[in-house]
Scaffold this active site. Structure first.
Site, PDB file in Angstrom:
ATOM      1  CG  MET A  27       7.509   3.529  -2.163  1.00 31.56           C
ATOM      2  SD  MET A  27       6.253   4.491  -0.972  1.00 31.56           S
ATOM      3  CE  MET A  27       5.501   3.212  -0.184  1.00 31.56           C
ATOM      4  CB  ALA A  29      11.302  -2.327   2.705  1.00 34.29           C
ATOM      5  CG  LEU A  30      13.899  -3.628  -3.087  1.00 31.99           C
ATOM      6  CD1 LEU A  30      15.055  -3.536  -4.213  1.00 31.99           C
ATOM      7  CD2 LEU A  30      12.561  -3.135  -3.401  1.00 31.99           C
ATOM      8  CG  HIS A  34       9.727  -4.954  -4.280  1.00 33.81           C
ATOM      9  ND1 HIS A  34       9.848  -5.162  -2.838  1.00 33.81           N
ATOM     10  CD2 HIS A  34       9.126  -4.213  -4.518  1.00 33.81           C
ATOM     11  CE1 HIS A  34       8.944  -4.229  -2.311  1.00 33.81           C
ATOM     12  NE2 HIS A  34       8.477  -3.553  -3.380  1.00 33.81           N
ATOM     13  CD  GLN A 150       0.896   1.326  -6.504  1.00 31.93           C
ATOM     14  OE1 GLN A 150       0.699   2.157  -5.351  1.00 31.93           O
ATOM     15  NE2 GLN A 150       1.615   0.702  -6.745  1.00 31.93           N
ATOM     16  CG  LEU A 181       6.078 -12.210  -0.458  1.00 32.11           C
ATOM     17  CD1 LEU A 181       7.599 -12.330  -1.072  1.00 32.11           C
ATOM     18  CD2 LEU A 181       6.278 -12.712   1.013  1.00 32.11           C
ATOM     19  CB  SER A 183       7.767  -3.062   2.236  1.00 27.77           C
ATOM     20  OG  SER A 183       8.063  -3.346   1.049  1.00 27.77           O
ATOM     21  NE  ARG A 184       2.460   0.543   5.169  1.00 24.28           N
ATOM     22  CZ  ARG A 184       2.338   1.078   3.974  1.00 24.28           C
ATOM     23  NH1 ARG A 184       2.063   0.351   2.763  1.00 24.28           N
ATOM     24  NH2 ARG A 184       2.586   2.425   3.946  1.00 24.28           N
TER      25      ARG A 184
HETATM   26  O1  PAF Z   1       3.819   0.361  -4.948  1.00 28.87           O
HETATM   27  C1  PAF Z   1       4.566   1.148  -4.465  1.00 28.87           C
HETATM   28  O2  PAF Z   1       5.743   1.041  -3.801  1.00 28.87           O
HETATM   29  C2  PAF Z   1       4.539   2.737  -4.664  1.00 28.87           C
HETATM   30  O3  PAF Z   1       3.151   3.216  -4.575  1.00 28.87           O
HETATM   31  C3  PAF Z   1       5.035   3.380  -5.856  1.00 28.87           C
HETATM   32  C4  PAF Z   1       4.297   2.572  -6.970  1.00 28.87           C
HETATM   33  C5  PAF Z   1       6.670   2.940  -5.961  1.00 28.87           C
HETATM   34  C6  PAF Z   1       4.867   4.833  -5.880  1.00 28.87           C
HETATM   35  O4  PAF Z   1       5.415   5.492  -4.834  1.00 28.87           O
END
Ligand code: PAF
EC number: 6.3.2.1
Length: 277
Positions: A27, A29-30, A34, A150, A181, A183-184
């Site tokens: 999503m 905000a690397l 990431h 997830q 780490l 993004s939040r």
């Molecule tokens: O983990 C994330 O950043 C999100 O849940 C994903 C897998 C990109 C799906 O929007």
């Protein structure tokens, strides 16, 4: 070759090379976490696609969709530095048809643990991930273990719906002081960041114990001693494949997962625990 920016399916088809392809869904905000996924993807395939899309379907009412960090120029620069071949960044309005009807149902596993706190989150997440798989058609897709449920849900979807992709999980990247780490993390003040360290401390305390009861007790003790700014949502010890709670006697791997609010920021973290002999 310079990075290709793809905005839609036609751009993706044009950008497709002849070899194997790895997808890293994000999503934006690397951060360094990431980047570690991208490096793993590079090792696994000839071409790497990073998707950058803040998916409205996986945010509930009152969650941080509108203020989620959007840092597209910096994300492109990071992807360039990491040798990414294609960034797929669809416009918000282009991803979903206005009269969209069908979506993925995450089932019972999507309603427990994180799913109990965020109703509908896993349905929305799986829907966008399946769309990304269909648009990008990767051989391999890389996801972080940081979002452990997830990752399990995506493996479940791929198995249940026969999606032709290999799902690879990548280890959580941590700051030297243990903070996972995310993004939040950028929402946290310096003081809140110090409070948030209780999460990884609790996981480390639990991870050293030999039985489910002792894992839970050791981790709970650390969280009970944390400053009141930390508002615990859950601490669970679960089977990594089903996310159902494990109990004594148990042998094998389990996931110790925690979620808490620190100030206005909701954080999650987890560690894999090896129990038994
Ligand atoms: O983990 C994330 O950043 C999100 O849940 C994903 C897998 C990109 C799906 O929007």
């Amino acid at each position: 070759m310079d990075l290709i920016l793809a905005r839609n399916r036609t751009d993706l088809i044009k950008a497709r090379g002849g070899g194997t392809l790895a997808l890293v869904p994000t999503m934006g905000a690397l951060h360094e976490g990431h980047r570690s996924l991208i490096r793993l993807a590079r090792d696994r395939a000839d071409q790497v696609v990073v998707s950058v899309f803040v998916n409205p379907l996986q945010f509930g009412p009152g969650e941080d969709y509108s203020r989620y960090p959007r840092t597209f120029d910096a994300d492109l620069a990071a992807c360039r530095e990491e040798g990414v071949d294609v960034v797929f960044a669809p416009a918000a309005g282009d991803m979903y048809l206005p009269d969209r009807q069908v979506s993925v149902c995450a089932g019972e596993m999507g309603r427990i643990v994180e799913g109990a706190s965020r109703p509908g989150h896993f349905d929305g997440m799986l829907t966008v991930v399946l769309k990304l798989f269909n648009l990008v058609r990767p051989d391999v897709a890389v996801f972080g273990q940081k979002d452990a449920q997830q990752l399990s849900m995506i493996r479940r979807m791929v198995a249940d719906l026969d999606v032709p992709v290999e799902v690879v999980g990548a280890p959580t990247v941590r700051e030297p002081d243990g903070l996972a780490l995310s993004s939040r993390n950028r929402y946290l003040s310096a003081g809140e960041r110090r409070v948030a360290l209780a999460l990884s401390r609790a996981l480390r305390a639990g991870a050293g114990e030999p039985t489910p009861a002792r894992v839970r007790a050791a981790a709970s003790k650390v969280l009970a001693e944390a400053p009141p700014e930390l508002e615990l949502d859950y601490l669970v010890l679960v089977d990594p494949a089903t996310f159902t709670e494990v109990s004594d006697p148990y042998e094998g791997e389990a996931v110790l997962a925690v979620a808490a609010k620190v100030g206005a920021t909701r954080l999650i973290d987890n560690m894999v625990v090896r129990l038994g002999r």
